[in-house]
Scaffold this motif. Structure first.
Motif: not given
Length: 337
Positions: A13, A110, A307-309, A311-312, A315, A317
């Motif tokens: 999160h 999400y 915000r990092e991802f 799985q991506r 990207w 945010r």
């Protein structure tokens, strides 16, 4: 014998300032937390009666809050309004109350939806299109989507809900980021059997720590949800503050305009730094960069948390900075100040 399922794996999160501080102890203070999609200009807290803190919340307080939520969300008179400790409480509770074998989630989205359904024993798949949701027992749509802001039109969701209801299925529409775009809401479907609409209070009103959210659904679906949540599912102060804020018809439209203006400003800043815009809402912007991981580390070293991802990895945010000092810090961290 009761089936026991493995607990959900932890979901990555935003808002993990404690972890960021440990990883970057030399970062300048205070940290600028842009990792969550929460309005940085919160609703002004009204006075709260002392008994809201000292007494258990009573039925009248829940009724007043739910009446304000019904008007604010434009839910039908026949729909039930269930209050709980944030939309997350319902995301975790719905799979336990309404177990299903096959769940399809419109993704990428999400991650808590998938984690909670999988923990309940469901076989969960991610669908790329709305049509692909129709043969599941439960369809989950996050609208507007987190993290890319994709919006599905209400008429399309209504058609899916009609199809799913005929088959005895369930449609869960997570509208946690809907407050600033009410024309896209399907709250009007909330009285329909087989539809649950989730709303989050804390994001648009900037009071995420209050932990308040709602499930809008038919009375038949509301009864087992309320039973599972138990008594006092929201705190006395949350009931009082939520009822006051939701009844304030002037504040939310003004906040929507202010956040939309800030979102455009953020787009300009990120584009100047070489990021490509993917999407978002007026509370957060999703961008792409080939070296997003390097940028995340550089920003953290400057005391700015995005915000990092996992799985991506391309990207990032960004939420909205909360004042001119935060805007200047972000510009400096992006090396365009």
């Amino acid at each position: 014998m009761t089936a026991h399922h493995a607990p959900a794996a932890p979901v990555f999160h935003g808002g993990r300032l404690d972890a960021a501080r440990r990883l970057y102890p030399e970062a300048p203070q205070p940290w600028i937390d842009l990792s969550t999609g929460v309005n940085p200009h919160p609703y002004p807290l009204p006075p709260v009666a002392p008994e809201a803190w000292s007494r258990l919340p009573d039925d009248d307080a829940f009724a007043a809050l739910c009446a304000a939520a019904r008007r604010a969300y434009r839910a039908p008179a026949e729909a039930a309004i269930v209050a709980g400790a944030g939309a997350q409480a319902f995301i975790q509770m719905i799979p336990r109350v309404f177990p299903a074998r096959r769940v399809a989630i419109l993704g990428f989205t999400y991650a808590e939806h998938e984690a909670c359904w999988a923990a309940s024993g469901a076989r969960v798949s991610t669908a790329a299109t709305l049509d692909a949701l129709g043969e599941s027992n439960v369809a989950v749509i996050v609208n507007p989507n987190n993290p890319d802001g994709r919006v599905i039109e209400p008429r399309e969701i209504a058609a899916l809900a009609q199809h799913m209801t005929r088959r005895g299925g369930l449609v869960v529409v997570d509208e946690s980021f809907m407050d600033f775009t009410p024309l896209h809401s399907v709250a009007s479907l909330a009285a329909t059997e087989g539809v649950i609409v989730l709303r989050s209070f804390g994001k648009a009103y900037g009071l995420a720590g209050l932990r308040l959210g709602f499930a809008l659904c038919s009375p038949a679906l509301a009864a087992p949800l309320r039973a599972a949540l138990g008594p006092w599912a929201a705190s006395g102060p949350a009931l009082a503050i939520g009822a006051r804020a939701l009844a304030d018809e002037r504040w939310l439209p003004a906040a929507a305009v202010a956040c939309a203006t800030d979102a455009k400003r953020l787009d300009s800043l990120l584009e100047r730094a070489g990021f490509g815009l993917v999407g978002g809402t007026s509370l957060f912007r999703l961008v792409r960069h080939d070296k997003a991981g390097d940028w995340f580390s550089r920003l953290c070293a400057s005391g700015v948390l995005a915000r990092e991802f996992p799985q991506r990895p391309e990207w990032l945010r960004f939420g909205l900075p909360g004042g001119e000092s935060a805007w200047r810090r972000l510009a400096t961290a992006l090396e365009i100040g």
